[in-house]
Design a protein around this motif. Structure first.
Motif, PDB file in Angstrom:
ATOM      1  N   ASP A 415      12.100  -0.967   1.970  1.00 12.67           N
ATOM      2  CA  ASP A 415      11.572  -1.114   1.533  1.00 12.67           C
ATOM      3  C   ASP A 415       9.725  -1.182   1.826  1.00 12.67           C
ATOM      4  N   TYR A 417       7.153  -3.404   0.338  1.00 13.68           N
ATOM      5  CA  TYR A 417       6.387  -4.799  -0.058  1.00 13.68           C
ATOM      6  C   TYR A 417       4.530  -4.540  -0.614  1.00 13.68           C
ATOM      7  N   ARG A 436       9.767  -3.705   4.605  1.00 14.85           N
ATOM      8  CA  ARG A 436      11.386  -4.621   4.191  1.00 14.85           C
ATOM      9  C   ARG A 436      12.131  -3.526   5.427  1.00 14.85           C
ATOM     10  N   VAL A 444      16.316 -10.028   3.421  1.00 11.72           N
ATOM     11  CA  VAL A 444      15.213  -9.066   3.343  1.00 11.72           C
ATOM     12  C   VAL A 444      14.996  -9.647   4.551  1.00 11.72           C
ATOM     13  N   GLU A 634       3.121 -11.854  -2.375  1.00  8.23           N
ATOM     14  CA  GLU A 634       3.728 -10.154  -1.900  1.00  8.23           C
ATOM     15  C   GLU A 634       4.654  -9.843  -3.253  1.00  8.23           C
ATOM     16  N   SER A 636       7.002  -6.745  -4.626  1.00 15.06           N
ATOM     17  CA  SER A 636       7.975  -5.568  -4.185  1.00 15.06           C
ATOM     18  C   SER A 636       7.856  -4.214  -5.213  1.00 15.06           C
TER      19      SER A 636
END
Length: 650
Positions: A415, A417, A436, A444, A634, A636
């Motif tokens: 993923d 972020y 991530r 995570v 951060e 996602s």
């Protein structure tokens, strides 16, 4: 700021001389034409006056008046007189009209004359203007044509001579343009034909002095960084750098590892027995063994903590892995032959403790020191671990990492972020994409933790391909204004298959998209493999993608790469930024980095800004931007995904 004129000096002078000569010729032709016309008109007027005198005498004589119609037409026809009228106040006395005249009436010259011998009589004459029937011919106009040809040839020769004389000035101007373009190293020595010679020699001297000054500045900046964070004797990190890195690591979420302190005897006894130089050689020999041992851990830090004590920081390693490393390290030290002042079986002692996020650095160092003392009390070479309850992640081997990462890539890859980067006015600069993954339990895992597994099983290029593909897809689907930065491994940039794949992927992407994609490379691996990754980085930059060097300051290296690959940004490592308002040595390091980037367009950004105090000090030092939770947390997923998630929640 003055702008560079696009037109060359020679072209400007040639244009000026040509314009002057053409204008002179034009004025000469205009003046000659007017003079010719005036001379012709005056000649015609003078000739007609003589005809009028003959008519005046004939009118005064009654006998000749009767015969005027016989001789006057012939005279007028020979004189190109078209119309002539002799009249008085009482009426018209005589009129002459020439038949078959080719000249238009509006072009005739008309004059009126009084007859002095016959008061009250006057003559009106309409004649053909002079040179009306003449056309250009080589014969009559030969001298004028020759003069024009001579002027043109002289002008061409003069322009050629002028260009030859000013060729040196053009060379000097081209050299100046190269310097303004930032390519002064290519024109360090000027051509011997450059003119003026004094300016060329002065420029040679100034470039040489500037080059020496830059080299001295680079050496001075490296000297500052080296003396601030490195030990002069062994080249390892010093106590300041070790404490900074450990303090930063303890504040990162999910961090864990081990701290080791190795004691190799008493410094005073070594100096007394071997002398200062002999003691230094022994410390350097032990430092080389320790440095070779910690190279198996990419994030490990070796520091000379005291005169005869070394400290090792193992990051994201389990207790089992740390104990195995401690045994291997002690076996490597036992293979050394210690000086006679030290006992062969009792000179190397190591204390170890484990840590997790949130612990205090001072407490950890006390635990490691207590463990070291316990090892000393054993009266033999060995190590001792401080007993404490630490919940650390179990070590993953290559099999577990391969299983986890294979599952991640089969499900679409990691993923991404997002975290924004802002300038000193907190305006948007770009967005960094942070990889991530989720482990078996759905937790995570940051890149700093799973990159060890990536390196272990050789998935670097697979990870980078996935990240690049996802970033390009987001840019194509975005609004056309967002700028994304992605991290790539230096190991991938060295591999020929990845280079070809990246080249083809970028060539198939529009230029407008490439200009909004930035590639980030860590400073340490970049410098270590600079010759291997430099062609790929230059290719990326030539295709329109800006370059970024991150984690600057994590290890003390030379900044020669700044001038070679010309990155757009350099991002400072978070260990330099954390509590920088309380650490003068970190401020000195940042000033040195800013000084190294000053003669280049590269800007310095800070990563890991967590408080307003840190941000204020960074702005005072001259950092051009920052990134961290204080400036933006951060997030996602992509903007479209976050929008759908908010809609579903509503």
């Amino acid at each position: 700021m003055r702008k560079v004129v696009g037109m060359k000096l020679t072209n400007r002078l040639v244009a000026f001389v040509t314009l002057i000569v053409v204008c002179a010729m034009f004025v000469l032709f205009i003046g000659g034409a007017v003079s010719f016309r005036k001379l012709g008109t005056d000649f015609l007027s003078h000739y007609l006056k003589q005809v009028v005198v003959q008519i005046d005498d004939a009118v005064a004589n009654p006998i000749e008046t009767e015969n005027i119609g016989m001789w006057l037409p012939k005279l007028l026809k020979a004189s190109d007189v078209v119309e002539l009228e002799i009249s008085s106040r009482t009426g018209l006395l005589y009129r002459y009209d020439q038949i078959q005249i080719a000249v238009r009436p509006v072009e005739l010259v008309e004059n009126r004359y009084e007859l002095p011998n016959n008061p009250g009589f006057f003559v009106t004459v309409k004649a053909v203007p002079p040179y009306a029937d003449f056309a250009y011919s080589i014969g009559p106009m030969f001298s004028l044509s020759l003069a024009v040809l001579f002027i043109v040839l002289s002008l061409a020769w003069g322009i050629r001579w002028l260009k030859m004389q000013l060729h040196g000035a053009e060379l000097l101007e081209d050299r100046g343009r190269m310097i303004l373009a930032g390519r002064a190293e290519e024109v360090q020595k000027g051509d011997e034909r450059e003119w003026p010679v004094t300016a060329s020699i002065a420029l040679d001297q100034m470039i040489a002095e500037l080059r020496d000054a830059r080299q001295e500045r680079s050496r001075f900046d490296t000297f500052i960084r080296t003396n601030t964070f490195l030990d002069k004797l062994t080249g390892a990190a010093n106590r300041v750098m070790f404490d900074n890195r450990l303090q930063t690591l303890l504040q990162d979420k999910g961090a864990h590892g081990a701290v080791m302190i190795i004691r190799i005897g008493e410094w005073d006894a070594l100096v007394q027995e071997l002398g200062k130089s002999g003691a230094d050689e022994w410390v350097k020999e032990v430092g080389n063994v320790l440095s070779n041992a910690v190279q198996r851990f990419p994030d490990a830090i070796l520091a000379r903590y005291y005169d005869t004590e070394f400290a090792i920081l193992l990051v994201h390693q389990s207790g089992k892995e740390a104990r195995l490393f401690a045994n291997q390290l002690m076996k490597a030290l036992e293979r050394l032959t210690p000086p006679e002042v030290l006992e062969v079986e009792n000179w190397a002692h190591m204390g170890m403790t484990f840590f997790t996020t949130g612990e205090r650095r001072g407490r950890l160092m006390e635990e490691a020191d207590m463990a070291k003392r316990s090892a000393v009390l054993q009266a033999s070479n060995g190590w001792y671990a401080f007993k404490k309850d630490v919940v650390a992640e179990d070590a993953r081997g290559s099999v577990r990492w391969r299983t986890l990462l294979t599952r991640v890539f089969e499900n679409g890859g990691p993923d991404l972020y997002r975290q924004t980067v802002k300038d000193t006015l907190q305006n948007y600069l770009h967005t960094e994409l942070l990889a991530r993954i989720k482990d078996e339990n759905g937790l995570v895992v940051k890149a700093s933790r799973f990159m060890n597994g990536i390196d272990l099983i050789g998935f670097n290029s697979r990870l980078d391909r996935t990240v690049v593909t996802k970033a390009l897809q987001q840019l194509r689907q975005g609004d056309g204004r967002e700028i994304l930065a992605i991290n790539v491994c230096a190991e991938s940039l060295r591999q020929r298959p990845f280079q070809k794949w990246l080249r083809d992927a970028l060539l198939q992407t529009p230029r407008s998209v490439l200009n909004r994609l930035m590639f980030e490379v860590s400073e340490g691996p970049l410098v270590n493999h600079f010759d291997g990754v430099r062609p790929t980085l230059r290719m990326i930059r030539a295709l329109g993608c800006p370059l970024v060097v991150d984690q600057a300051g994590r290890s003390v290296v030379s900044t020669h790469y700044v001038k070679d690959i010309q990155p757009k940004y350099i991002k400072l490592h978070r260990s330099l930024v954390r509590d920088i308002h309380l650490r003068p040595e970190n401020q000195l390091y940042v000033r040195s980095m800013l000084g190294a980037c000053e003669p280049t367009p590269t800007q310095v950004l800070a990563v890991g800004v967590e408080s307003e105090h840190e941000w204020k000090i960074l702005m005072q030092l001259g950092v051009q931007g920052g990134q961290g939770r204080w400036l933006g947390a951060e997030l996602s997923g992509s903007p479209a995904t976050r929008k759908r998630q908010r809609w579903r929640k509503q």
